[in-house]
Design a protein around this motif. Structure first.
Motif, PDB file in Angstrom:
ATOM      1  N   THR A 188       1.148  -1.282  -0.140  1.00 52.89           N
ATOM      2  CA  THR A 188       0.277  -0.133   0.392  1.00 52.89           C
ATOM      3  C   THR A 188       1.264   1.450  -0.124  1.00 52.89           C
ATOM      4  OG1 THR A 188       0.023  -0.231   2.558  1.00 52.89           O
ATOM      5  CG2 THR A 188      -1.205  -1.275   1.275  1.00 52.89           C
ATOM      6  N   ALA A 189       0.513   2.503   0.169  1.00 52.58           N
ATOM      7  CA  ALA A 189       0.853   3.590  -0.049  1.00 52.58           C
ATOM      8  C   ALA A 189       1.944   3.843   0.706  1.00 52.58           C
ATOM      9  CB  ALA A 189       0.323   5.143  -0.704  1.00 52.58           C
ATOM     10  N   ASP A 217       1.568   3.904  -6.295  1.00 56.35           N
ATOM     11  CA  ASP A 217       1.044   3.676  -7.380  1.00 56.35           C
ATOM     12  C   ASP A 217       0.973   3.540  -8.633  1.00 56.35           C
ATOM     13  OD1 ASP A 217      -1.124   3.931  -4.694  1.00 56.35           O
ATOM     14  OD2 ASP A 217      -1.525   5.493  -5.446  1.00 56.35           O
ATOM     15  N   HIS A 220       2.629  -0.189  -8.770  1.00 50.67           N
ATOM     16  CA  HIS A 220       2.172  -1.493  -8.146  1.00 50.67           C
ATOM     17  C   HIS A 220       2.166  -2.007  -7.340  1.00 50.67           C
ATOM     18  CE1 HIS A 220      -0.620  -1.172 -12.224  1.00 50.67           C
ATOM     19  NE2 HIS A 220       0.557  -1.852 -12.343  1.00 50.67           N
TER      20      HIS A 220
END
Length: 813
Positions: A188-189, A217, A220
């Motif tokens: 995740t970010a 993002d 991925h």
């Protein structure tokens, strides 16, 4: 090494100078002892696992309900890091836990590795049946990293260790029933920001954090590429933007120091294979090679395993493109040869780097330095065999054979073929040494790629340029076992008594009776329709480089321009007809099948076509077929007999070596590959069954004679040791000898009748050679029967001549 094969256990004696020899194991069978508490875990790493709390929970929950759990995802997403963390932190099974790096290894080699982890049994390689009996008693939690096996081989491995739980990683989701797949996504970010901060060892400014989130993002959440982002920030003036991503990797490589670029160049030239730190230091001439490699791992430019370092495919492609050349094959082969020859290098260490050895041997052959590759394969073969990873051993033997053939070294070719025959005999695949794989009427020489590292490597592109006319497959020929020569021991009167030591005759082939025989022992074989023999020629290979295809973790097909012959014949499925990787098409010039891509070798066989080659498959008219003679020595019985008067003693010599399976060679392709009928001598239809019938009778009577000899020697032993005062009676032995002589006379009559009816001059010549051998053999037995104290029976030459003529006759018929 003790190698179990169903009902036969053999000794595989391996030396660097003379190669391998197979003998029947005469001692007690090994008794593997299960280790009390098994804990074979990965090494501890400094970096913590970031952003994987949810994934850890999912795997833990699945393990509570399932026995087979798969973690799959793209390259660089963190599967290996997650699996290592699971192995170190989760509790094991009732018997413990085992972490195994499965990249490029076959199901049989993995099963042997699990056996070695779970049991104390030095230098023992049990048969697959015995191996399964031991593995099914283990209750382990087994972690397999990078298991690139297909569903069939995965199922076979899981069934062998049926009470153990498995957690394995691969790039593609498994369709195997009973497997619970867990897809591993990117970070995740917030986790991506945390990872970059950890690599940089500093906090990010607010605008930097927003940039990293955007990059996360765009990528991925791939941890490997996020580490490169951190390296860019550490070596540049700012974080890269999304627009900079396409050129990020070349820019990073340009910022590295020369020693770091040299290290990447070396590993990038190995097509996904790995090297250990000592090998890197030797090749680069730098004692700090391990520190350089660890730094590149930290920044996502190298991948670390338990035994070494390898280069990711995209980094390797970029490095080779910038250098426009590969690392030289000469220093690579010389350094690896010195490493494998070192006394400090263990067989397990050699097995851990079998892929690098394969690549180096093929690189040497491709660059015109085939003798260097042949020397490396020959040096590594003994230790790779002693590692008990027989599929990896077979793969190296194939690479070495190809290098020897390219170098024009006949002695080297013979060495690797002899090693392959010894390996197959040891594991009970003798039939595979006699015949090559037949499928759809096409005779293929077994090919294989370097062992790939995941199921994704099974993609292969085949180019076919010619039509092939189907040919009826030839019937395999059963092994031939010659007679055991017998030597009478003249009466002696030693001063002190001695105990007679007599061993019964030994047989290495389960289809043969306990007594060795000179006659060919074959199963009834119908005579084939008149066709000319099938021929294939490896020397007429057509080199056809294909477009480069760089696959994740695979060996680059653009680098493989010559066929790699696999001599392993590894697991049971190899005995089944194999599917060619492509279809035949009509072309104007020649018959060829080319293949590009990489394929996972199923047990080291299975016609895995993965080198970029144009390999000519020839179905010619006419063949040159010869039987390569290979000796298999058996234990010899010796005895001394004190007595007054001393009884006569008959002591058998060692069995005459059975000829090795035939080796197929062939000529260039015929202009029109059409099968033309050839007249077959009509006598073939009667003489083959008749000789087989005589052989069966001779085998039975020879077994009786051997038992009589053993009984007589036991009586001699009892007499010499004063356990009995009765002088042994040799009448039963002489009666058995009379029966054997009668069988030889009957067989001679069969051969004379066949000679009188033969029309083909070559067939008649073969029959005459067999008859002459029998007559000479009968003469020796008759002389021994009448005058045992002064005669000697040694039918070695006669058995060899008879077997050679029998082989020729069968192929002519």
């Amino acid at each position: 090494m003790i190698v179990g094969n169903r009902n036969t256990v053999t000794n595989l004696n391996i030396t660097a100078e003379y190669g391998s020899a197979v003998t029947l194991h005469a001692g007690p069978l090994p008794d593997p002892v299960r280790r009390q508490r098994i804990s074979h875990l990965p090494r501890t790493v400094a970096d913590p696992l970031i952003g994987r709390e949810r994934d850890l929970r999912l795997v833990q929950e699945a393990l509570g309900k399932r026995q087979l759990v798969q973690v799959w995802g793209a390259s660089g997403v963190g599967k290996s890091a997650l699996l290592r963390h699971l192995a170190r932190t989760l509790p094991g099974g009732p018997d413990g836990a085992a972490y195994v790096e499965a990249g490029g290894r076959t199901a049989d080699d993995l099963a042997q590795a699990i056996f070695d982890i779970g049991f104390e049994a030095p230098n023992y390689k049990p048969s697959l049946e015995v191996l399964k009996e031991h593995l099914k008693t283990l209750r382990l939690r087994i972690y397999l990293d990078d298991a690139g096996l297909d569903e069939k081989d995965l199922r076979r491995l899981f069934d062998m260790a049926e009470q153990s739980a498995f957690v394995f990683t691969s790039q593609h989701r498994s369709a195997l029933d009973g497997v619970h797949p867990i897809h591993l996504d990117g970070l995740t970010a917030p986790a991506g920001v945390n990872l970059v901060q950890t690599v940089l060892a500093r906090g990010l400014l607010p605008d930097e954090a927003r940039t990293v989130q955007a990059l996360c993002d765009a990528l991925h959440g791939n941890p490997l590429r996020l580490r490169r982002i951190a390296l860019s920030a550490a070596t540049g003036k700012r974080l890269p933007s999304i627009a900079d991503l396409p050129e990020l990797l070349p820019a990073l490589l340009n910022r590295l120091r020369p020693p770091e670029r040299d290290l990447l160049h070396l590993l990038g030239s190995l097509s996904g294979a790995e090297l250990a730190a000592p090998q890197l230091s030797s090749l680069l001439g730098r004692p700090d090679a391990e520190a350089l490699a660890e730094g590149l791992v930290r920044h996502g430019l190298l991948l670390a395993s338990e035994t070494g370092y390898r280069c990711p495919p995209d980094v390797a492609e970029c490095v080779l493109k910038s250098r426009m050349t590969q690392f030289p094959a000469e220093p690579l082969c010389r350094a690896l040869t010195a490493w494998v020859e070192s006394r400090q290098t263990t067989p397990d260490q050699v097995a851990a780097h079998f892929q690098a050895l394969d690549v180096a041997v093929l690189r040497a052959e491709r660059s015109g330095q085939a003798p260097l590759g042949m020397a490396l394969a020959r040096a590594a073969s003994p230790k790779l065999a002693l590692s008990r990873q027989f599929d990896a051993w077979g793969s190296l033997l194939g690479a070495g054979w190809a290098a020897a053939r390219s170098a024009g070294d006949s002695a080297g070719e013979e060495f690797f073929l002899r090693e392959a025959r010894a390996r197959r005999r040891a594991i009970g695949r003798a039939a595979q040494t006699a015949t090559l794989v037949l499928e759809a009427g096409v005779l293929w020489q077994e090919l294989t790629a370097l062992h790939a590292q995941s199921a994704a490597h099974q993609v292969a592109t085949t180019v076919a340029t010619s039509a092939v006319a189907p040919i009826a497959p030839a019937t395999p020929i059963a092994p031939i076992t010659p007679v055991a020569p017998v030597t009478p021991v003249p009466p002696v009167t030693p001063v002190t008594p001695a105990t007679t030591v007599v061993s019964p005759p030994v047989v290495t082939q389960p289809v043969v009776s306990p007594a060795p025989v000179t006659h060919p022992v074959v199963s009834p074989t119908p005579v084939q329709p008149p066709t000319k023999p099938i021929v294939i020629d490896l020397s007429q290979s057509t080199q056809q480089p294909l477009p480069p295809t760089h696959m994740t973790g695979a060996h680059s097909t653009s680098q493989a321009t010559s066929p790699k012959i696999d001599l392993s014949g590894a697991h049971s499925s190899a005995a089944q007809p194999t599917q060619a990787a492509g279809t035949a098409a009509t072309g104007p010039s020649h018959t060829a099948v080319g293949a590009a891509g990489a394929a996972t070798a199923k047990g080291g066989t299975a016609l895995a076509v993965a080198c970029a080659v144009g390999f000519t498959t020839v179905l010619g008219v006419g063949a040159v077929v010869y039987a390569a003679k290979q000796s298999d020595q058996a234990p010899t019985a010796h005895a001394t007999y004190p007595s007054a008067p001393p009884p006569k003693v008959y002591t058998p010599h060692p069995p005459v070596p059975a000829p090795a399976p035939p080796v197929y060679t062939h000529a260039p392709p015929a202009p029109s590959p059409v099968v033309t009928p050839r007249l077959v001598d009509p006598v073939c239809a009667t003489v083959i069954p008749a000789v087989e019938r005589d052989s069966r009778q001779f085998k039975t009577d020879k077994a009786t004679e051997s038992r009589a000899l053993e009984s007589y020697n036991n009586a001699v032993d009892a007499y010499n040791s004063r356990r009995t005062s009765t002088i042994p009676d040799d009448s039963t032995l002489k009666s058995a000898l009379d029966t054997v002589i009668k069988d030889l006379r009957a067989s001679e009559s069969t051969l004379r009748q066949a000679i009188s009816q033969a029309r083909d001059r070559s067939v008649a010549s073969d029959l005459n050679s067999m008859l002459t051998a029998h007559q000479q053999e009968e003469s020796q037995y008759r002389s021994f029967r009448n005058h045992p104290s002064g005669s000697r029976v040694d039918t070695t030459n006669q058995a060899s001549a008879y077997n050679s003529a029998w082989f020729d006759l069968v192929f002519r018929c």
